[in-house]
Design an enzyme around this catalytic site. Sequence first.
Site, short mmCIF file in Angstrom:
data_model
loop_
_atom_site.label_atom_id
_atom_site.label_comp_id
_atom_site.label_asym_id
_atom_site.label_seq_id
_atom_site.Cartn_x
_atom_site.Cartn_y
_atom_site.Cartn_z
N GLY A 18 -23.65 -13.45 3.38
CA GLY A 18 -24.84 -13.05 4.10
C GLY A 18 -24.61 -11.84 4.99
O GLY A 18 -25.51 -11.04 5.20
N VAL A 22 -16.44 -9.40 0.59
CA VAL A 22 -15.04 -9.82 0.48
C VAL A 22 -14.40 -9.07 -0.69
O VAL A 22 -14.96 -9.02 -1.79
CB VAL A 22 -14.93 -11.34 0.25
CG1 VAL A 22 -13.47 -11.76 0.14
CG2 VAL A 22 -15.61 -12.09 1.39
N ASP A 128 -21.16 -24.49 8.37
CA ASP A 128 -21.72 -23.81 7.20
C ASP A 128 -21.08 -24.34 5.92
O ASP A 128 -20.66 -23.58 5.05
CB ASP A 128 -21.51 -22.30 7.33
CG ASP A 128 -22.45 -21.51 6.42
OD1 ASP A 128 -23.49 -22.06 6.01
OD2 ASP A 128 -22.15 -20.34 6.13
#
Length: 461
Positions: A18, A22, A128
């Site tokens: 979000g 990476v 999360d």
Amino acid sequence: MDRLAGRYRVGEVLGHGGNATVRYGFDTVLKRPVAIKMFDGSAAEVLREARTAAGLSHPNIAQVYDYGEIVEGDERTPYLVMEFVGGETLADRLARTGALRWRRVAEIGAQTAGALAAAHAQSLVHRDVHPRNIMLTPDGVKVLDFGIAAVAGQHGIDAGGALWGSPAYLAPEQLRGEPSFPAGDVYALGLLLFESLTGSRAWPGETIGAILATRHGRPAPRLPRLAALPRELVRLYEACTADDPTGRPTAAEVSETLRRVGYTAPLSRPATPIRTVLSPHTVAAASPATRRRSRRRTAVLGSAAVVTAILGIVGVQLSNGTVTPGGREAEAAVEAPQPPASLSPSTSPPASPTTSARPRRHTETTTTTVRRKTAPPTTAPTTVPTSAPTTQPTAPATKPAPPSSPPPTTPRPQPTTPSPTPDDPKPTDPKPTEPTTPVTTPPTQTTPPTTGDTDTDAAAV
Ligand SMILES: Nc1ncnc2c1ncn2[C@@H]1O[C@H](COP(=O)(O)OP(=O)(O)OP(=O)(O)O)[C@@H](O)[C@H]1O
């Protein structure tokens, strides 16, 4: 400077989150592959994440090695250097094969719960937990992204009014804006069990509005009746997803139960695919697009009362007049007045909600503003980097692992359809190969000493 911080070569994109990208990388000093996460958010916030995650050491948690900032003029792009985890995410795995065999689910769940229990033991809450943050490797599970981890008891809504998490996986009390406690992670863990066993999300929905509307006033769906599924696993799922956080087991208990059930339950016919029986609570499969969008971390801005109000509205009204619950991506944020933040570390769930009200589920209507989340709205940095380094690195010559970043294209099977559950493939672990072309990066300033973390390899499970 052709290397990040003088030591990390940067390669291909492994995935997008979000608020971050990476990339594969290679530590030329320690000669090992790494994953480098470059953020859109504020440096202070990322540094906090780095310090939080660096304090965790567990075989099922991806290790954070280093933190740094790419400085370009006034802009700073913070990055984390992490243990490279080869494999595929649970989300990609489910998209590829559908539901998993219950023993495999028990194994994945036990390891995930073990990782969370280690964090909880340090009074940290992940906040999360969702299938994109669970990496399946040949050596076991690695839980990724303690990026929005919080000290247990920290308010679920931060000083900027942002409630962090993925709406399809947040516990009811988190949606109400109450402080984060380990029980919230356990709820998400329960939903992971459901999704892994059925191939479908417990709380489906294309948008944040749709997900919240689906969840409105409802308990988590019952598991469909699956062939040979031990009753104890069903009970565990139900306990994990209890509306009352005090009724949920601890992550350590979940891990222990799953290990025991996985090892001791009588073997069923191993070659028999999971057979599902129609259940009134069977949920529809989410489309790949749904998975892609609604996995995104969502910031819900608003007081607990307003979030509560959102839950109370089946047809969410959105102020810009163009957004409907079915018309906006799930990484939207719902804006409303800011609540007071509360920081009261504790490891047990609150005895009573600290926020103003329980949901008034059917009566409230409100007008809210939904916008795409771009960066954490909390600390209002003077300069928020919005782009990655301008000079893009070249992908490594040797592909590290099947990158899991492309969104899955395989439609998810319906939970009512018999779902073959082949054994896990063996994703190839990367060899510690460097990207062949040196990367040119902007001048880099690495905040902590660049010697990095010497705790190199997580043990195999
Ligand atoms: N340490 C790692 N090793 C290998 N791949 C990784 C690693 N960390 C993340 N990834 C890959 O990068 C993807 C994006 O990760 P990231 O944590 O930024 O986002 P996310 O968890 O998918 O979403 P969000 O952060 O918005 O919740 C992951 O889904 C995974 O495929």
